[in-house]
Design an enzyme around this catalytic site. Structure first.
Site, PDB file in Angstrom:
ATOM      1  N   ASP A 199       6.002   2.453   6.762  1.00 51.59           N
ATOM      2  CA  ASP A 199       4.748   1.700   6.638  1.00 51.59           C
ATOM      3  C   ASP A 199       3.893   2.427   5.591  1.00 51.59           C
ATOM      4  O   ASP A 199       3.310   3.452   5.890  1.00 51.59           O
ATOM      5  CB  ASP A 199       4.044   1.657   7.989  1.00 51.59           C
ATOM      6  CG  ASP A 199       2.668   1.018   7.954  1.00 51.59           C
ATOM      7  OD1 ASP A 199       2.277   0.456   6.917  1.00 51.59           O
ATOM      8  OD2 ASP A 199       1.979   1.102   8.988  1.00 51.59           O
ATOM      9  N   HIS A 256       3.468   3.545  13.085  1.00 49.85           N
ATOM     10  CA  HIS A 256       2.520   4.657  13.110  1.00 49.85           C
ATOM     11  C   HIS A 256       3.042   5.861  13.895  1.00 49.85           C
ATOM     12  O   HIS A 256       2.309   6.537  14.603  1.00 49.85           O
ATOM     13  CB  HIS A 256       1.151   4.220  13.642  1.00 49.85           C
ATOM     14  CG  HIS A 256       0.359   3.438  12.634  1.00 49.85           C
ATOM     15  ND1 HIS A 256      -0.997   3.222  12.742  1.00 49.85           N
ATOM     16  CD2 HIS A 256       0.738   2.817  11.490  1.00 49.85           C
ATOM     17  CE1 HIS A 256      -1.415   2.510  11.717  1.00 49.85           C
ATOM     18  NE2 HIS A 256      -0.377   2.243  10.936  1.00 49.85           N
ATOM     19  N   ASP A 299       3.639  -5.977   3.699  1.00 43.50           N
ATOM     20  CA  ASP A 299       3.401  -4.864   4.613  1.00 43.50           C
ATOM     21  C   ASP A 299       4.494  -4.892   5.674  1.00 43.50           C
ATOM     22  O   ASP A 299       5.450  -5.654   5.567  1.00 43.50           O
ATOM     23  CB  ASP A 299       2.002  -4.969   5.240  1.00 43.50           C
ATOM     24  CG  ASP A 299       1.401  -3.605   5.584  1.00 43.50           C
ATOM     25  OD1 ASP A 299       2.158  -2.711   6.012  1.00 43.50           O
ATOM     26  OD2 ASP A 299       0.178  -3.443   5.448  1.00 43.50           O
ATOM     27  N   HIS A 351       0.828  -1.220   0.000  1.00 41.59           N
ATOM     28  CA  HIS A 351       0.000   0.000   0.000  1.00 41.59           C
ATOM     29  C   HIS A 351       0.852   1.255   0.000  1.00 41.59           C
ATOM     30  O   HIS A 351       1.941   1.305   0.579  1.00 41.59           O
ATOM     31  CB  HIS A 351      -1.017  -0.009   1.144  1.00 41.59           C
ATOM     32  CG  HIS A 351      -0.476   0.180   2.519  1.00 41.59           C
ATOM     33  ND1 HIS A 351      -0.260   1.422   3.080  1.00 41.59           N
ATOM     34  CD2 HIS A 351      -0.149  -0.719   3.487  1.00 41.59           C
ATOM     35  CE1 HIS A 351       0.174   1.278   4.320  1.00 41.59           C
ATOM     36  NE2 HIS A 351       0.265  -0.009   4.591  1.00 41.59           N
ATOM     37  N   GLU A 391      -5.174   1.863   2.389  1.00 44.77           N
ATOM     38  CA  GLU A 391      -5.091   0.727   3.318  1.00 44.77           C
ATOM     39  C   GLU A 391      -5.310   1.187   4.753  1.00 44.77           C
ATOM     40  O   GLU A 391      -5.942   0.490   5.553  1.00 44.77           O
ATOM     41  CB  GLU A 391      -3.717   0.052   3.194  1.00 44.77           C
ATOM     42  CG  GLU A 391      -3.584  -1.273   3.954  1.00 44.77           C
ATOM     43  CD  GLU A 391      -3.134  -1.121   5.403  1.00 44.77           C
ATOM     44  OE1 GLU A 391      -3.202  -2.104   6.158  1.00 44.77           O
ATOM     45  OE2 GLU A 391      -2.709  -0.003   5.787  1.00 44.77           O
ATOM     46  N   GLU A 392      -4.775   2.361   5.079  1.00 46.06           N
ATOM     47  CA  GLU A 392      -4.824   2.839   6.461  1.00 46.06           C
ATOM     48  C   GLU A 392      -6.237   3.219   6.908  1.00 46.06           C
ATOM     49  O   GLU A 392      -6.479   3.429   8.094  1.00 46.06           O
ATOM     50  CB  GLU A 392      -3.883   4.035   6.645  1.00 46.06           C
ATOM     51  CG  GLU A 392      -2.409   3.730   6.409  1.00 46.06           C
ATOM     52  CD  GLU A 392      -1.796   2.839   7.474  1.00 46.06           C
ATOM     53  OE1 GLU A 392      -2.507   2.453   8.427  1.00 46.06           O
ATOM     54  OE2 GLU A 392      -0.602   2.519   7.366  1.00 46.06           O
TER      55      GLU A 392
END
Length: 340
Positions: A172, A311, A227, A62, A204-205
């Protein structure tokens, strides 16, 4: 000639929150168009086709990164915001950010000095409703450059650590994007292989919508999603974490095709590629969950890159884990995939 590390840094510095992946999609196109025809669909996904044999293996990673969205402009040029993806409020205080308005605007998330904090303040992170971003402008000045709906990302220059480790924002899953580009390069000149399709999916998030629409439009016999996943650190549950510099994490979960997981493991052992297992008793929390049930179902495996500080603006990975991820995927493809 750019290295894998250079490519990761190039990808990770780009804007591209969910639904606004234009900048990162252009950078991915720059890399992939060197060896394949690139297309962009209505949802903002980037796809590429590398035809060869009858079987088709899809590779997915992603493109979007976590961030925030402007919900209001207050007196004094302060911005109200909401999360756009899984932004962690615990690490936002006093962060410098970029507001992607009519032109980039730099701001700072407000922070209450400890001298003025109450005991209750020290026990919890602020709710998003209480977060403000200081633009340094008046309200009138801010409104000329910033609008409701503009996106915001945390600023974090990338950097290098010991043992081949690097840090930065948006690793990420820009590291995953780099891994599948590298895997595609490794199999490019081989004629006796399955066909390969690349899907660089958006959103995706915020739920995996890009993978749902993108995989539906791409006829594939099987898929490997890439991922990041948790890397161990003090106070982290070791049974849920991989280790940096120890290779990719091969996923095993109910939604994943167990034979693909086993074939990936066997390939790693045969080619002496370091690997780890990631065991999950439910869904994976990645695009693999959506691709596996696309159309009538696509047999799907998952390979994850170990990452610390997920994150946040200072995510940490090891470059050799990205290279090993690419090599594992490439060898799986050259081995014919499942049932070869």
């Amino acid at each position: 000639m750019s290295t894998l590390k250079d490519m990761i840094f190039d990808l990770s510095e780009a804007n591209g929150t969910p639904g606004e992946e234009g900048e990162i999609s252009n950078i991915i196109e720059k890399y992939v168009s060197k060896f394949a025809e690139v297309k962009k669909d209505k949802f903002g996904n980037v796809t590429a086709d590398m035809p060869a044999g009858e079987k088709t293996i899809l590779l997915d990673a992603h493109t979007d990164r976590i961030g925030m969205i402007v919900t209001g402009i207050e007196d004094g040029g302060f911005l109200r915001v909401a999360k756009c993806g899984g932004t962690d409020t615990r690490v936002l205080a006093a962060q410098d950010v970029t507001i992607w308005g009519k032109e980039p605007v730099y701001g700072v998330v407000t922070s209450t000095p400890p001298h003025l904090s109450t005991p209750e303040d020290a026990k919890k992170a602020k709710d998003f409703d209480a977060i403000l971003i200081d633009t340094g402008m008046t309200k009138e000045e801010a409104e000329k450059l910033i609008s409701q709906g503009d996106r915001i990302t945390v600023r974090c220059p990338h950097g290098e650590m010991e043992n081949g480790r690097i840090f930065g924002a948006a690793l990420d899953d820009r590291a995953g994007c780099a891994a599948i580009i590298r895997a595609a390069e490794l199999v490019l000149k081989e004629k006796e292989r399955p066909s390969v399709k690349l899907l660089f999916s958006g959103q995706e998030e915020t739920g995996g919508d890009g993978a749902i629409t993108g995989s539906f439009n791409l006829d594939a016999d099987e898929c490997i999603a890439v991922d990041v996943s948790f890397a161990d650190a003090p106070d982290m549950p070791s049974e849920k974490c991989g280790k940096l510099n120890k290779g990719p994490m091969i996923g095993v979960a109910p939604v994943l095709d167990y034979r693909i997981s086993q074939k990936l493991k066997a390939t790693a052992e045969a080619k002496k590629i370091p690997y780890q297992l990631e065991l999950m008793g439910d869904s994976t929390g990645t695009n693999a969950d959506h691709i596996a049930i696309s159309k009538g179902g696509i047999r799907t495996g998952l390979v994850s890159i170990p990452q610390r500080n997920m994150h946040t603006g200072v995510e940490v990975i090891a470059v050799d884990d990205v290279e090993s991820t690419a090599k594992l995927i490439a060898e799986y493809i050259l081995g014919g995939g499942l049932d070869a």
